[in-house]
Write a protein that holds these residues in place. Structure first.
Motif, PDB file in Angstrom:
ATOM      1  N   LEU A 115       0.826  -1.204   0.000  1.00 28.41           N
ATOM      2  CA  LEU A 115       0.000   0.000   0.000  1.00 28.41           C
ATOM      3  C   LEU A 115       0.863   1.258   0.000  1.00 28.41           C
ATOM      4  CD1 LEU A 115      -2.698  -1.130   2.576  1.00 28.41           C
ATOM      5  CD2 LEU A 115      -2.736  -1.359   0.085  1.00 28.41           C
ATOM      6  N   ASN A 116       0.236   2.388  -0.286  1.00 27.83           N
ATOM      7  CA  ASN A 116       0.956   3.650  -0.411  1.00 27.83           C
ATOM      8  C   ASN A 116       1.545   4.176   0.900  1.00 27.83           C
ATOM      9  OD1 ASN A 116      -1.747   4.175   0.420  1.00 27.83           O
ATOM     10  ND2 ASN A 116      -1.559   6.299  -0.212  1.00 27.83           N
ATOM     11  N   ASP A 117       1.176   3.592   2.035  1.00 28.61           N
ATOM     12  CA  ASP A 117       1.785   4.006   3.306  1.00 28.61           C
ATOM     13  C   ASP A 117       2.852   3.009   3.759  1.00 28.61           C
ATOM     14  OD1 ASP A 117       0.269   1.837   4.085  1.00 28.61           O
ATOM     15  OD2 ASP A 117      -0.693   2.852   5.767  1.00 28.61           O
ATOM     16  N   ASN A 118       3.325   2.169   2.813  1.00 29.50           N
ATOM     17  CA  ASN A 118       4.337   1.144   3.046  1.00 29.50           C
ATOM     18  C   ASN A 118       3.829  -0.039   3.859  1.00 29.50           C
ATOM     19  OD1 ASN A 118       6.408   2.478   1.560  1.00 29.50           O
ATOM     20  ND2 ASN A 118       6.708   3.832   3.300  1.00 29.50           N
ATOM     21  N   SER A 119       2.506  -0.132   4.072  1.00 31.75           N
ATOM     22  CA  SER A 119       1.930  -1.308   4.705  1.00 31.75           C
ATOM     23  C   SER A 119       1.908  -2.453   3.696  1.00 31.75           C
ATOM     24  CB  SER A 119       0.485  -1.049   5.140  1.00 31.75           C
ATOM     25  OG  SER A 119       0.418  -0.074   6.134  1.00 31.75           O
ATOM     26  N   LEU A 120       1.966  -3.677   4.210  1.00 31.24           N
ATOM     27  CA  LEU A 120       1.858  -4.869   3.385  1.00 31.24           C
ATOM     28  C   LEU A 120       0.658  -5.680   3.851  1.00 31.24           C
ATOM     29  CD1 LEU A 120       5.585  -6.064   3.489  1.00 31.24           C
ATOM     30  CD2 LEU A 120       4.514  -4.558   1.797  1.00 31.24           C
ATOM     31  N   LEU A 121      -0.194  -6.078   2.936  1.00 36.16           N
ATOM     32  CA  LEU A 121      -1.290  -6.989   3.235  1.00 36.16           C
ATOM     33  C   LEU A 121      -0.850  -8.374   2.770  1.00 36.16           C
ATOM     34  CD1 LEU A 121      -4.442  -5.045   2.020  1.00 36.16           C
ATOM     35  CD2 LEU A 121      -3.698  -5.424   4.364  1.00 36.16           C
ATOM     36  N   ILE A 122      -0.834  -9.337   3.695  1.00 34.40           N
ATOM     37  CA  ILE A 122      -0.368 -10.682   3.395  1.00 34.40           C
ATOM     38  C   ILE A 122      -1.378 -11.681   3.945  1.00 34.40           C
ATOM     39  CG2 ILE A 122       1.508 -12.335   3.691  1.00 34.40           C
ATOM     40  CD1 ILE A 122       3.331  -9.882   4.348  1.00 34.40           C
ATOM     41  N   PRO A 123      -2.075 -12.433   3.095  1.00 35.19           N
ATOM     42  CA  PRO A 123      -3.026 -13.417   3.602  1.00 35.19           C
ATOM     43  C   PRO A 123      -2.309 -14.554   4.339  1.00 35.19           C
ATOM     44  CG  PRO A 123      -2.869 -13.543   1.215  1.00 35.19           C
ATOM     45  CD  PRO A 123      -2.037 -12.390   1.644  1.00 35.19           C
ATOM     46  N   GLN A 124      -2.874 -14.950   5.476  1.00 32.49           N
ATOM     47  CA  GLN A 124      -2.314 -16.015   6.305  1.00 32.49           C
ATOM     48  C   GLN A 124      -3.274 -17.197   6.340  1.00 32.49           C
ATOM     49  OE1 GLN A 124      -0.001 -13.524   9.722  1.00 32.49           O
ATOM     50  NE2 GLN A 124      -2.016 -14.202  10.219  1.00 32.49           N
ATOM     51  N   MET A 125      -2.734 -18.352   6.669  1.00 29.75           N
ATOM     52  CA  MET A 125      -3.530 -19.568   6.783  1.00 29.75           C
ATOM     53  C   MET A 125      -4.543 -19.462   7.925  1.00 29.75           C
ATOM     54  SD  MET A 125      -2.194 -23.422   7.553  1.00 29.75           S
ATOM     55  CE  MET A 125      -1.515 -23.690   5.933  1.00 29.75           C
ATOM     56  N   ASP A 126      -4.131 -18.817   9.035  1.00 35.19           N
ATOM     57  CA  ASP A 126      -4.985 -18.723  10.214  1.00 35.19           C
ATOM     58  C   ASP A 126      -4.559 -17.524  11.056  1.00 35.19           C
ATOM     59  OD1 ASP A 126      -2.644 -19.568  11.590  1.00 35.19           O
ATOM     60  OD2 ASP A 126      -3.267 -21.651  11.437  1.00 35.19           O
ATOM     61  N   ASP A 127      -5.266 -17.290  12.142  1.00 29.87           N
ATOM     62  CA  ASP A 127      -4.978 -16.139  13.007  1.00 29.87           C
ATOM     63  C   ASP A 127      -3.588 -16.185  13.629  1.00 29.87           C
ATOM     64  OD1 ASP A 127      -7.507 -15.263  12.437  1.00 29.87           O
ATOM     65  OD2 ASP A 127      -8.327 -15.669  14.417  1.00 29.87           O
ATOM     66  N   GLU A 128      -3.033 -17.378  13.790  1.00 24.02           N
ATOM     67  CA  GLU A 128      -1.717 -17.516  14.409  1.00 24.02           C
ATOM     68  C   GLU A 128      -0.581 -17.310  13.417  1.00 24.02           C
ATOM     69  OE1 GLU A 128      -4.102 -20.055  14.889  1.00 24.02           O
ATOM     70  OE2 GLU A 128      -4.746 -19.168  16.788  1.00 24.02           O
ATOM     71  N   GLY A 129      -0.881 -17.186  12.141  1.00 26.66           N
ATOM     72  CA  GLY A 129       0.147 -16.959  11.130  1.00 26.66           C
ATOM     73  C   GLY A 129       0.984 -18.191  10.846  1.00 26.66           C
ATOM     74  N   ASN A 130       0.361 -19.383  10.845  1.00 30.02           N
ATOM     75  CA  ASN A 130       1.094 -20.621  10.656  1.00 30.02           C
ATOM     76  C   ASN A 130       1.624 -20.836   9.245  1.00 30.02           C
ATOM     77  OD1 ASN A 130       1.062 -21.799  13.308  1.00 30.02           O
ATOM     78  ND2 ASN A 130      -1.131 -21.990  13.053  1.00 30.02           N
ATOM     79  N   ASP A 131       1.076 -20.173   8.256  1.00 32.78           N
ATOM     80  CA  ASP A 131       1.581 -20.264   6.883  1.00 32.78           C
ATOM     81  C   ASP A 131       0.852 -19.233   6.046  1.00 32.78           C
ATOM     82  OD1 ASP A 131       3.102 -21.136   4.727  1.00 32.78           O
ATOM     83  OD2 ASP A 131       2.622 -23.239   5.015  1.00 32.78           O
ATOM     84  N   GLY A 132       1.335 -19.026   4.835  1.00 33.97           N
ATOM     85  CA  GLY A 132       0.695 -18.100   3.923  1.00 33.97           C
ATOM     86  C   GLY A 132      -0.613 -18.663   3.409  1.00 33.97           C
ATOM     87  N   GLY A 133      -1.530 -17.800   3.011  1.00 34.95           N
ATOM     88  CA  GLY A 133      -2.839 -18.239   2.546  1.00 34.95           C
ATOM     89  C   GLY A 133      -3.197 -17.683   1.184  1.00 34.95           C
ATOM     90  N   ALA A 134      -4.151 -18.332   0.559  1.00 38.13           N
ATOM     91  CA  ALA A 134      -4.671 -17.886  -0.728  1.00 38.13           C
ATOM     92  C   ALA A 134      -5.605 -16.700  -0.520  1.00 38.13           C
ATOM     93  CB  ALA A 134      -5.408 -19.033  -1.411  1.00 38.13           C
ATOM     94  N   MET A 135      -5.820 -15.933  -1.573  1.00 38.26           N
ATOM     95  CA  MET A 135      -6.710 -14.777  -1.524  1.00 38.26           C
ATOM     96  C   MET A 135      -7.938 -15.086  -2.367  1.00 38.26           C
ATOM     97  SD  MET A 135      -7.015 -11.639  -0.344  1.00 38.26           S
ATOM     98  CE  MET A 135      -5.394 -11.024   0.000  1.00 38.26           C
ATOM     99  N   PHE A 136      -9.099 -15.103  -1.730  1.00 32.69           N
ATOM    100  CA  PHE A 136     -10.371 -15.340  -2.404  1.00 32.69           C
ATOM    101  C   PHE A 136     -10.891 -14.012  -2.934  1.00 32.69           C
ATOM    102  CE2 PHE A 136     -15.071 -15.592  -2.003  1.00 32.69           C
ATOM    103  CZ  PHE A 136     -15.300 -16.595  -2.936  1.00 32.69           C
ATOM    104  N   LEU A 137     -11.277 -13.984  -4.201  1.00 33.25           N
ATOM    105  CA  LEU A 137     -11.824 -12.780  -4.823  1.00 33.25           C
ATOM    106  C   LEU A 137     -13.269 -13.049  -5.227  1.00 33.25           C
ATOM    107  CD1 LEU A 137      -8.908 -11.983  -7.287  1.00 33.25           C
ATOM    108  CD2 LEU A 137      -9.321 -10.931  -5.077  1.00 33.25           C
ATOM    109  N   PHE A 138     -14.135 -12.092  -4.975  1.00 34.69           N
ATOM    110  CA  PHE A 138     -15.545 -12.221  -5.342  1.00 34.69           C
ATOM    111  C   PHE A 138     -16.014 -10.880  -5.874  1.00 34.69           C
ATOM    112  CE2 PHE A 138     -20.111 -12.390  -4.458  1.00 34.69           C
ATOM    113  CZ  PHE A 138     -20.421 -13.632  -4.993  1.00 34.69           C
ATOM    114  N   LYS A 139     -16.508 -10.865  -7.104  1.00 37.41           N
ATOM    115  CA  LYS A 139     -16.995  -9.617  -7.688  1.00 37.41           C
ATOM    116  C   LYS A 139     -18.128  -9.925  -8.656  1.00 37.41           C
ATOM    117  CE  LYS A 139     -15.611  -5.534 -10.241  1.00 37.41           C
ATOM    118  NZ  LYS A 139     -14.531  -4.850 -10.946  1.00 37.41           N
ATOM    119  N   ASN A 140     -19.218  -9.182  -8.512  1.00 34.42           N
ATOM    120  CA  ASN A 140     -20.373  -9.307  -9.405  1.00 34.42           C
ATOM    121  C   ASN A 140     -20.850 -10.752  -9.531  1.00 34.42           C
ATOM    122  OD1 ASN A 140     -20.283  -6.514  -9.910  1.00 34.42           O
ATOM    123  ND2 ASN A 140     -18.829  -6.800 -11.574  1.00 34.42           N
TER     124      ASN A 140
END
Length: 79
Positions: A45-70
């Protein structure tokens, strides 16, 4: 304040008015630093933040990003 409102307000403050500057997959060094075995998408993001999907709340692994539109579903997978 209930939990839903609390976290919705938190997300609102962190994300509203931000701009996506770059989209990429996590590199090997970042993945190893996190102790993960999957490389998720990273949204910068423009404020140098990074959005990274995780497997779970504990951050045990990376996760897929689900997209839904129209009414259509799509996916950005982990690698």
């Amino acid at each position: 304040m209930d939990a839903k409102t609390k976290w919705q307000n938190h997300a609102h403050k962190k994300l509203v008015s931000k701009t996506i500057m770059r989209v990429r997959y996590m590199d090997d060094e970042e993945m190893e630093t996190m102790g993960w075995y999957k490389r998720p998408i990273v949204i910068e993001l423009n404020d140098n933040s990074l959005l990274i999907p995780q497997m779970d709340d504990e951050g045990n692994d990376g996760g897929a990003m689900f997209l839904f539109k129209n009414g259509k579903e799509d996916l950005i997978p982990t690698l």
